[in-house]
Design a protein around this motif. Structure first.
Motif, PDB file in Angstrom:
ATOM      1  N   ASP A 122       2.104   1.947 -18.311  1.00 17.82           N
ATOM      2  CA  ASP A 122       1.209   3.169 -17.891  1.00 17.82           C
ATOM      3  C   ASP A 122      -0.343   2.799 -17.816  1.00 17.82           C
ATOM      4  O   ASP A 122      -0.974   2.160 -18.764  1.00 17.82           O
ATOM      5  CB  ASP A 122       1.193   4.112 -19.189  1.00 17.82           C
ATOM      6  N   LEU A 123      -0.821   2.968 -16.596  1.00 14.21           N
ATOM      7  CA  LEU A 123      -1.994   2.221 -16.145  1.00 14.21           C
ATOM      8  C   LEU A 123      -3.127   2.922 -16.785  1.00 14.21           C
ATOM      9  O   LEU A 123      -4.413   2.679 -16.980  1.00 14.21           O
ATOM     10  CB  LEU A 123      -2.268   2.359 -14.724  1.00 14.21           C
ATOM     11  N   GLU A 124      -2.908   4.397 -17.244  1.00 12.90           N
ATOM     12  CA  GLU A 124      -4.205   5.061 -17.732  1.00 12.90           C
ATOM     13  C   GLU A 124      -4.434   4.780 -19.227  1.00 12.90           C
ATOM     14  O   GLU A 124      -5.478   4.779 -19.575  1.00 12.90           O
ATOM     15  CB  GLU A 124      -3.896   6.574 -17.773  1.00 12.90           C
ATOM     16  N   ALA A 143       5.782  -2.190  -8.429  1.00  9.26           N
ATOM     17  CA  ALA A 143       5.741  -0.984  -7.743  1.00  9.26           C
ATOM     18  C   ALA A 143       4.872  -0.025  -8.475  1.00  9.26           C
ATOM     19  O   ALA A 143       4.963   0.162  -9.979  1.00  9.26           O
ATOM     20  CB  ALA A 143       7.172  -0.123  -8.022  1.00  9.26           C
ATOM     21  N   LEU A 144       3.936   0.268  -7.869  1.00  9.29           N
ATOM     22  CA  LEU A 144       2.897   1.131  -8.130  1.00  9.29           C
ATOM     23  C   LEU A 144       3.199   2.614  -7.956  1.00  9.29           C
ATOM     24  O   LEU A 144       3.166   2.993  -6.849  1.00  9.29           O
ATOM     25  CB  LEU A 144       1.529   0.771  -7.810  1.00  9.29           C
ATOM     26  N   LYS A 145       3.288   3.574  -8.881  1.00 14.05           N
ATOM     27  CA  LYS A 145       3.935   4.854  -8.860  1.00 14.05           C
ATOM     28  C   LYS A 145       2.877   5.738  -9.045  1.00 14.05           C
ATOM     29  O   LYS A 145       2.032   5.706 -10.198  1.00 14.05           O
ATOM     30  CB  LYS A 145       5.108   5.084  -9.763  1.00 14.05           C
ATOM     31  N   LEU A 146       2.294   6.623  -7.988  1.00 11.97           N
ATOM     32  CA  LEU A 146       1.102   7.331  -8.112  1.00 11.97           C
ATOM     33  C   LEU A 146       1.746   8.627  -8.799  1.00 11.97           C
ATOM     34  O   LEU A 146       2.765   9.092  -9.377  1.00 11.97           O
ATOM     35  CB  LEU A 146       0.598   7.547  -6.819  1.00 11.97           C
ATOM     36  N   ARG A 147       0.373   9.551  -9.219  1.00 14.84           N
ATOM     37  CA  ARG A 147       0.761  10.905  -9.846  1.00 14.84           C
ATOM     38  C   ARG A 147       1.512  11.856  -9.132  1.00 14.84           C
ATOM     39  O   ARG A 147       2.303  12.715  -9.556  1.00 14.84           O
ATOM     40  CB  ARG A 147      -0.740  11.475 -10.248  1.00 14.84           C
ATOM     41  N   SER A 148       1.481  11.743  -8.140  1.00 15.09           N
ATOM     42  CA  SER A 148       2.428  12.594  -6.772  1.00 15.09           C
ATOM     43  C   SER A 148       3.859  11.816  -6.854  1.00 15.09           C
ATOM     44  O   SER A 148       4.602  12.881  -6.389  1.00 15.09           O
ATOM     45  CB  SER A 148       1.876  12.211  -5.442  1.00 15.09           C
ATOM     46  N   GLY A 149       3.956  11.022  -7.428  1.00 15.50           N
ATOM     47  CA  GLY A 149       5.519  10.508  -7.387  1.00 15.50           C
ATOM     48  C   GLY A 149       5.660   9.330  -6.331  1.00 15.50           C
ATOM     49  O   GLY A 149       6.850   8.746  -6.137  1.00 15.50           O
ATOM     50  N   GLU A 150       4.818   9.417  -5.363  1.00 13.60           N
ATOM     51  CA  GLU A 150       5.055   8.115  -4.311  1.00 13.60           C
ATOM     52  C   GLU A 150       4.612   6.941  -5.041  1.00 13.60           C
ATOM     53  O   GLU A 150       4.278   6.548  -5.894  1.00 13.60           O
ATOM     54  CB  GLU A 150       3.732   8.362  -3.265  1.00 13.60           C
ATOM     55  N   SER A 203       5.429  -6.235 -27.564  1.00 14.86           N
ATOM     56  CA  SER A 203       4.682  -5.279 -28.201  1.00 14.86           C
ATOM     57  C   SER A 203       5.560  -3.943 -28.141  1.00 14.86           C
ATOM     58  O   SER A 203       6.062  -3.671 -27.060  1.00 14.86           O
ATOM     59  CB  SER A 203       3.318  -4.829 -28.047  1.00 14.86           C
ATOM     60  N   ARG A 204       5.408  -3.040 -29.291  1.00 23.41           N
ATOM     61  CA  ARG A 204       6.278  -1.677 -28.923  1.00 23.41           C
ATOM     62  C   ARG A 204       5.766  -1.008 -27.797  1.00 23.41           C
ATOM     63  O   ARG A 204       4.606  -0.837 -27.268  1.00 23.41           O
ATOM     64  CB  ARG A 204       5.915  -0.906 -30.278  1.00 23.41           C
ATOM     65  N   THR A 205       6.778  -0.082 -27.277  1.00 25.04           N
ATOM     66  CA  THR A 205       6.424   0.657 -26.154  1.00 25.04           C
ATOM     67  C   THR A 205       5.968   2.100 -26.778  1.00 25.04           C
ATOM     68  O   THR A 205       6.161   2.249 -27.789  1.00 25.04           O
ATOM     69  CB  THR A 205       7.697   1.030 -25.579  1.00 25.04           C
ATOM     70  N   VAL A 206       5.297   2.663 -25.869  1.00 23.34           N
ATOM     71  CA  VAL A 206       4.976   4.117 -26.149  1.00 23.34           C
ATOM     72  C   VAL A 206       5.278   4.866 -25.039  1.00 23.34           C
ATOM     73  O   VAL A 206       5.750   4.558 -23.926  1.00 23.34           O
ATOM     74  CB  VAL A 206       3.591   4.293 -26.385  1.00 23.34           C
ATOM     75  N   SER A 207       5.152   6.274 -25.200  1.00 21.11           N
ATOM     76  CA  SER A 207       5.436   7.213 -24.341  1.00 21.11           C
ATOM     77  C   SER A 207       4.280   7.454 -23.223  1.00 21.11           C
ATOM     78  O   SER A 207       3.250   7.427 -23.280  1.00 21.11           O
ATOM     79  CB  SER A 207       5.796   8.542 -24.838  1.00 21.11           C
ATOM     80  N   ALA A 208       4.558   7.657 -21.984  1.00 19.91           N
ATOM     81  CA  ALA A 208       3.911   7.770 -20.709  1.00 19.91           C
ATOM     82  C   ALA A 208       2.854   9.070 -20.745  1.00 19.91           C
ATOM     83  O   ALA A 208       3.597  10.203 -21.329  1.00 19.91           O
ATOM     84  CB  ALA A 208       4.710   7.687 -19.367  1.00 19.91           C
ATOM     85  N   THR A 209       1.983   9.253 -20.506  1.00 19.23           N
ATOM     86  CA  THR A 209       1.178  10.663 -20.405  1.00 19.23           C
ATOM     87  C   THR A 209       1.563  11.106 -19.279  1.00 19.23           C
ATOM     88  O   THR A 209       2.489  10.756 -18.214  1.00 19.23           O
ATOM     89  CB  THR A 209      -0.097  10.438 -20.085  1.00 19.23           C
ATOM     90  N   THR A 210       1.585  12.612 -19.191  1.00 15.87           N
ATOM     91  CA  THR A 210       2.183  13.471 -18.099  1.00 15.87           C
ATOM     92  C   THR A 210       1.362  12.983 -16.765  1.00 15.87           C
ATOM     93  O   THR A 210       0.197  13.055 -16.815  1.00 15.87           O
ATOM     94  CB  THR A 210       1.839  15.054 -18.319  1.00 15.87           C
ATOM     95  N   SER A 211       2.191  12.816 -15.724  1.00 13.03           N
ATOM     96  CA  SER A 211       1.672  12.685 -14.421  1.00 13.03           C
ATOM     97  C   SER A 211       0.779  11.431 -14.477  1.00 13.03           C
ATOM     98  O   SER A 211      -0.391  11.355 -13.797  1.00 13.03           O
ATOM     99  CB  SER A 211       1.005  13.665 -13.892  1.00 13.03           C
ATOM    100  N   SER A 212       1.162  10.413 -15.092  1.00 14.04           N
ATOM    101  CA  SER A 212       0.288   8.952 -15.097  1.00 14.04           C
ATOM    102  C   SER A 212       0.643   7.967 -14.127  1.00 14.04           C
ATOM    103  O   SER A 212       1.796   8.269 -13.488  1.00 14.04           O
ATOM    104  CB  SER A 212       0.348   8.580 -16.555  1.00 14.04           C
ATOM    105  N   GLY A 263      -8.868   6.811 -13.022  1.00 16.40           N
ATOM    106  CA  GLY A 263      -9.395   8.309 -13.404  1.00 16.40           C
ATOM    107  C   GLY A 263     -10.512   7.839 -14.341  1.00 16.40           C
ATOM    108  O   GLY A 263     -10.390   7.057 -15.161  1.00 16.40           O
ATOM    109  N   ASP A 264     -11.431   8.878 -14.551  1.00  9.46           N
ATOM    110  CA  ASP A 264     -12.505   8.902 -15.564  1.00  9.46           C
ATOM    111  C   ASP A 264     -13.369   7.617 -15.363  1.00  9.46           C
ATOM    112  O   ASP A 264     -13.866   7.015 -16.461  1.00  9.46           O
ATOM    113  CB  ASP A 264     -12.079   9.050 -16.878  1.00  9.46           C
ATOM    114  N   GLY A 265     -13.510   6.941 -14.275  1.00 11.92           N
ATOM    115  CA  GLY A 265     -14.216   5.777 -14.100  1.00 11.92           C
ATOM    116  C   GLY A 265     -13.408   4.577 -14.649  1.00 11.92           C
ATOM    117  O   GLY A 265     -14.136   3.472 -14.609  1.00 11.92           O
TER     118      GLY A 265
END
Length: 293
Positions: free
Chosen positions: A285-287, A34-41, A3-12, A195-197
Motif C-alpha cells: 500500500d503506497l499510502e 504493477a502500480l494500481k491507481l485508485r481508479s483501478g487502472e 514483516s507482518r502484512t496489514v489491510s489496504a486502505t479504501t481506494s489506495s 496524496g497530502d504531499g
C-alpha cells in the motif's frame, strides 16, 4: 521471512511485484511491477525480459494494462516491451480492441532522454508495420503507445538532459529524476505522488545517494531501492554496505529489490538492519508504505 502484512486502505494506490530480482536473476525474476491507481487502472513500472511470462503466470493480460513507466534502457527493464507493443497493436482481448483496429494505445511515461534510447532499442522491430501494400518501415513509438509529455522540467545539472521531468495522467502524478547509475547514461528514479504531499519513491537502478534519501524521507511513505550484496569497482547499483549506513528512519521505510539469487545468505543481516525485502507476488500500500499481501 517478512514483516507482518496489514489491510489496504479504501481506494489506495498499491504496488505489486511481478519480478524483484536483478538483471541475471533466475530465481526472483527480472524487474516488472504493477502500480494500481485508485481508479483501478494498472500501470507497469519497467518491463524486463521475463515480464511476458510473469504477467501470464499471474493471470494478467497486456490488455489489462493502461500504461507503462520506464526508468532506463537496459534489457532487464525493457526487453518485454516488444511483446507488449505487438500484442496490443495486433490482437484484441478482454473487450479491448487491437490498436490497429482503433483500440486504445497503452500510455507511456519516461524521461525524454530515456525515451530517445528506448526507441533506439525498439526501432529495429517496431518500425515494421503492416500496410495494404505490404510491410513498411515507417512505424514509430507513437504508433504503439500514447506518449505522455512532461508538463514541467528542471534544468540539466551534470548531464546534457533535464535533471527531472514531471508527468501527469488521470489519477497519476510522478517525477522522473536522474540518478547515478551507468556514467553518462539516462537513468531515473520515480517520485510517485500518493496524496497530502506524500510520495512513494522507486530507485530504478541507482547507486546510493544518502543526502537525497534523507532529504526525501519526511514525505516518503516507502522507498523501493535496488540492492546488490556484491562489492566491485565501478559500482552501478545500491551496494548493501552503503544502504546499511543510512539512518534508521530511512532503512525502516525501505524495501530492497533487484537483488541477486543468493539473497538467502544475506537475509538475516538485511532484516536485522530494519530492511524489508521485495519478492514476486508481494503487494504494498503506497499510502501507508506497508505490505498488504
Amino acid at each position: 521471512m517478512q514483516s507482518r502484512t496489514v489491510s489496504a486502505t479504501t481506494s489506495s494506490m498499491t504496488l505489486r511485484f511481478f519480478g524483484a530480482g536483478g538483471a541475471f536473476s533466475r530465481r526472483y525474476g527480472t524487474t516488472c511491477s504493477a502500480l494500481k491507481l485508485r481508479s483501478g487502472e494498472s500501470w507497469l513500472i519497467d518491463c524486463g525480459r521475463q515480464a511476458p511470462d510473469q504477467l501470464a503466470a499471474a493471470g494478467v493480460s497486456w490488455h489489462d494494462i493502461t500504461g507503462q513507466i520506464i526508468t532506463h534502457v537496459h534489457g532487464d527493464h525493457i526487453f518485454g516491451l516488444e511483446d507488449f507493443a505487438f500484442l496490443r497493436y495486433f490482437s484484441s482481448e478482454r473487450g479491448v480492441a487491437a490498436v490497429r483496429e482503433g483500440g486504445p494505445r497503452p500510455k507511456l511515461m519516461c524521461h525524454s532522454a530515456v525515451l530517445g534510447e528506448l526507441w533506439q532499442s525498439l526501432a529495429p522491430s517496431l518500425r515494421y508495420l503492416a500496410a495494404p501494400s505490404g510491410p513498411t518501415t515507417t512505424g514509430t513509438l507513437s504508433d504503439y503507445f500514447e506518449i505522455i509529455d512532461p508538463h514541467q522540467v528542471e534544468p540539466p545539472r551534470d548531464n546534457p538532459w533535464s535533471h527531472a521531468e514531471s508527468f501527469q495522467s488521470p489519477g497519476l502524478e510522478l517525477v522522473t529524476r536522474e540518478t547515478i547509475h551507468v556514467p553518462h547514461k539516462p537513468s531515473t528514479s520515480l517520485e510517485i505522488e500518493v496524496g497530502d504531499g506524500r510520495m512513494a519513491w522507486w530507485s530504478g537502478d541507482s547507486t546510493v545517494q544518502p543526502e537525497l534519501l534523507v532529504a526525501l524521507e519526511p514525505r516518503t511513505t516507502v522507498f523501493f531501492h535496488d540492492c546488490t550484496f556484491m562489492d566491485y569497482p565501478g559500482q552501478v547499483h545500491g551496494a548493501f554496505h552503503r544502504l546499511e549506513q543510512l539512518p534508521e528512519t530511512v532503512r525502516r521505510k525501505m524495501v530492497l529489490m533487484h537483488h541477486e539469487d543468493d539473497l538467502d545468505t544475506h537475509l538475516e543481516r538485511a532484516q536485522a538492519a530494519g530492511f524489508r525485502v521485495g519478492l514476486a507476488g508481494q503487494v504494498y500500500d503506497l499510502e501507508t508504505g506497508q505490505r498488504i499481501s
